[in-house]
Design an enzyme around this catalytic site. Structure first.
Site, PDB file in Angstrom:
ATOM      1  N   GLY A 288       0.830  -1.187   0.000  1.00 44.39           N
ATOM      2  CA  GLY A 288       0.000   0.000   0.000  1.00 44.39           C
ATOM      3  C   GLY A 288       0.872   1.247   0.000  1.00 44.39           C
ATOM      4  N   CYS A 289       0.277   2.375  -0.393  1.00 45.75           N
ATOM      5  CA  CYS A 289       1.067   3.607  -0.516  1.00 45.75           C
ATOM      6  C   CYS A 289       1.551   4.096   0.850  1.00 45.75           C
ATOM      7  CB  CYS A 289       0.269   4.682  -1.245  1.00 45.75           C
ATOM      8  SG  CYS A 289      -1.421   4.909  -0.664  1.00 45.75           S
TER       9      CYS A 289
END
EC number: 1.2.1.38
Lengths: 348, 348, 348, 348
Positions: free
Chosen positions: D148-149
């Protein structure tokens, strides 16, 4: 009618003061000074005021200022302290939107603002103008140091916890603050141009910001605990938006604090405040919900046991500057506190 | 107090109406309807209204609406025409912010809005609510078709030239218009999301926009010249900003028009208008100078002989929608036209 | 490898040139000058270049520049003309991104840029670097005047109609142009700060813009018709976005022009052009679709008989400045025209 | 050439993958699927790709995907796990940009993503694709869960401190994270429209965000300390910008950690990393400095004794999603890690 003067009318707090005062039912703006724009019509510089005022910028004339009931300084730091004593002597009330009357600690003032204080005596009797927390003293004040924008959010965000002893670990406070670009004022510098700020985000002044000593001194005063907040961490960030400020405050609760119903506690603390809104549990305050309004909203979360997250929003130019200044003027002049400040936020 | 109902309170014109009417000294907002949000507190949907209203959205109840003095429709096209007759019969005034009462030409209405008109009789007696141009008729109207945002800028931008014969080549008009995104309303569609609009610019509806027939019909009425504006070119563009509208209007002057002092001519035409500002020669109007205010500003340029460029700005949600609707209500109810509409633009 | 110098590396066209040239497979950037920043590492000023270059700004040293194969001037107007002759004498090719070599008419240059031209002889032999229209001449040029951003959109938007006689009424052209803020360069001025431009829209330079004489001279050259475009109306506007330019061009077609299949005509005209995209009928070009790319897109509409609307978009810093400069360099150096210019636009 | 398939090509990570892969020298994009847009030309949906691809969206055909060397899933959560086993059986490598292969803890997956995992066996052998930290395992992986970012910023921001024991108080970590709006994907929902997000700022998911369990599991793996990070506080905020992510991480240092030269320590840790930039002391990273680039920058501050503030920036769509996915593909396919990823950030 209260006769008002504004010193330094070409910055954003100056023009915001004007926006509020021109619609204030008990005020006449008598004079608006500018070193650089004297002689120019105000609405030629600020076309949003066309049709609302015929004022012309004038040179600073102490006699004219003395003839006002209230004088606001929307100037850079170091100006108000040169004129305040003369105005007070003439029985004119002074509200400084810069930092000259915010810090009682002269060393800190000199360190962060790079100048010696020129009227330390008057500073002692001046009142720090966080309206909700110093209301009674403000009513009788001659000189008000209007709080900085960030400090306003931190104080109102933490005050309920500090007014009762032993609810939080005072050493644990972290303030991750975010401001719109107008917080930096109206200045022609490369770092402020559109193309350097739009569609981007950054932290700034991480190694030290002028509002930090103000926050620390204010929290000491609220809590009555000296030296308790020296470890406060304050990191401001710049948001690509015009107005708006959001502070995310992280604090460790003591067992006593953790046992409290924090939401109810805050709601009770602020239940009589017109301009402080404790939002319902689960709310996610957006800065646009206070755009242009003299309002500050608070939301509370407990993401972990003993961890409290306090989110506080305001319009940095209103509750964080010009609006609070007018609120203070209302208190000083015996008017209802909300006079001229009931405008609704512009959203969208 | 004037008792007001708002049908369709969840869009941007609805909430803007509410922002204005909650501060209007002669108005009580009695009811606010929403098909989808009935039962929800208004300020839960629009937190900017927290502390300013306790209203709850309700289902549309014709009897409640009939008990109001004035009902605003801030609904999609096609709603007002279903209820207007019943309200008029109950002596309730109707102001529709959608298109149901804008176009007298039923064919054009059906063509552009994709529905048959359901009360053509009432349409005939309804008044087109461009306040400055139809003031006297509005005062006695029962039903108002509140103008579209683009048409407002074009009409007020051209009216002085059209009220006198033979000043312009009517076939030459080109309107290059630009609007902030709020003009498209509050709708969850892919084309409207932040990431599809920010930091970008485009034209849209170049092959035909609903406001074009409205503009043409209105210009015919202003000038008294039928068929004179069929060749009007109208190209709208979308600006990555929330509010604000700017129309750049290009028109060929006749010799007679070219000989006029156009600046003085416009200033004279609008000299008694509170909400129309003809700016001084050389001005460059910015949309932010009317952000949130019921104002429209005009600037005039002659870049070439016989060529006039007219730049008109307004806040599309205020003078282009909700503000003008309140202006019309004031006229219909015998109030001073500016009541509740003197707020100063929020700038910066 | 082609050895390149850039004079004036601290503006937006300078850093954009660097972004393109550091990834160009046939180029070595040898020197980058700055009056004010000599000695500073480029990536300290532009952190986006960290890891991509070790260059340091240096003072302008003519001998160093002479040792380059190509020198770009990304300077204010009036600099390139001081050095160009010396460079040409040293067999160094010159590409000026400012206006020194754009206008053949010296009077117009002096009028609009406020200075006398210092090398009119060299100007005569210089080539106007609109790559698509002057390709063959550019291949053999020693000095290139890289076109202005607005003029690029207008020329490529109108060229097909001008290369054939009698398709349009040349007196009818109106250019309503819109630019992102980076078009104004990297300058610390009050009018350019974030808070003065965000969430607002305005026209500027309505009474005359420097690009107007350039557009007129260029259209004369394309069409071979002197004096035919003196009545051109050009109104630029400022969009609250970083990059991007959109010109909406209005033109009256002659009967002959109206009879053409304009869409097919344009597609045929540009069918071999890599950087000009005639979009399908009904398209609505958005500036973000060319963000960062050396592309220009055109869409065509006929909203009225004999009325053509041409919408042209580009990134003002790429096809409107640095990208076109590299395209010209490729042509001058015998490289494939697209070398180093095939990057895809950043969208969203 | 590596033959690539992309499942789910209409979201922002899909089109960003395409932007990168179409310029990757060793890749052919063979197929791009979309449930809703099958049959449509990709560049009709994304005009920024006009001239760069002739691909058409197609229905998901497992046989076609099996014939690819690598398949990326740029789909909602829950899609990749349906197809991964079949692809692995066909010897096709799988890189999932959603969450299906991020969390080894099945309970947490089910709790946060609201679905049971459909291929837990494959999950066990899948590799978490944080390229810098799991490089060797990634080289041999068949299935990658692309991080995930937010978790990417937190892991790379903290990894140096966690790889050595006893440098920080693991219970003290606070992550105050800020993301541009593209992080929320390309979805037509009211909360995402332009007018609801522009010129405003807010926190969101304060009571719990899906990336929190991912962060905790990842930090446990990096440090080898189970249960050490359960008290992590993670508060994400939404910034009115398109791309960009900045995490401000607050951590208490142990005495041992405080005695370290943290700056030198980080520089040494990342000295061989191409895509991780430890900025010089005193730097203030701006998200625009990585706009469009596969880069992550870190800056370090010690505002108080034993208090470390770590600021990490990246482009959420590149190093936080599509760029890291390509980086992983390069590793899996034995290519130089930076192949196709050397583009320079677009700034301004």
């Amino acid at each position: 009618m209260i006769s008002v003067g504004i010193v330094g009318g070409t910055g954003y707090t100056g023009v915001e003061l004007l926006r509020l005062l021109l619609r204030h039912p008990n005020v006449t703006v008598r004079v608006l000074t500018s070193r650089t724009e004297a002689g120019k019509r105000v609405c030629d510089m600020f076309p949003s005021l066309r049709g609302h005022t015929d004022l012309t910028f004038s040179d600073l004339d102490t006699d004219v200022l003395k003839s006002c009931d209230v004088v606001f300084f929307a100037t850079p730091h170091g100006v108000a302290m040169k004129y305040a004593q003369a105005l007070v002597d003439a029985n004119t009330k002074v509200i400084d939107l810069a930092a000259d009357f915010r810090l009682q600690n002269l060393e800190e003032f000199e360190k962060w603002y790079g100048m010696a204080h020129e009227c330390p005596e008057l500073l002692k009797s001046s009142i720090y103008g966080l309206s909700e927390l110093n209301r009674e003293k403000i009513k009788n004040a001659q000189v008000i140091g209007n709080p900085g924008c960030y400090p306003t959010t931190v104080q109102l965000g933490l005050a309920p916890l500090l007014k009762t002893k032993n609810l939080i670990e005072t050493k644990s406070i972290i303030v991750d603050a975010k401001s719109g670009v107008s917080g930096a004022g109206r200045k022609a510098s490369m770092g402020m141009i559109y193309t350097e700020n739009a569609d981007s985000f950054k932290a700034y002044s991480v190694s030290g910001h002028r509002h930090q000593p103000e926050i620390i001194e204010a929290l000491e005063n609220i809590s009555g605990q000296k030296k308790a907040f020296d470890h406060l961490v304050f990191v401001p960030h710049l948001v690509p938006m015009i107005r708006g400020m959001l502070s995310t405050i992280y604090v460790d609760l003591t067992q006593e604090g953790d046992d409290l119903d924090i939401q109810a506690f805050y709601e009770a603390f602020y239940k009589n405040e017109l301009f402080v809104d404790v939002m319902p549990q689960g709310s996610l305050p957006e800065t646009r919900s206070v755009r242009g309004a003299n309002e500050l909203r608070i939301a509370l979360y407990k993401p972990q046991p003993k961890k409290l997250v306090i989110v506080v929003i305001q319009d940095n130019l209103v509750k964080g500057a010009a609006g609070q200044a007018v609120q203070n003027m209302n208190l000083m002049c015996g008017l209802a506190e909300e006079t001229g400040l009931t405008g609704i936020a512009l959203s969208p």
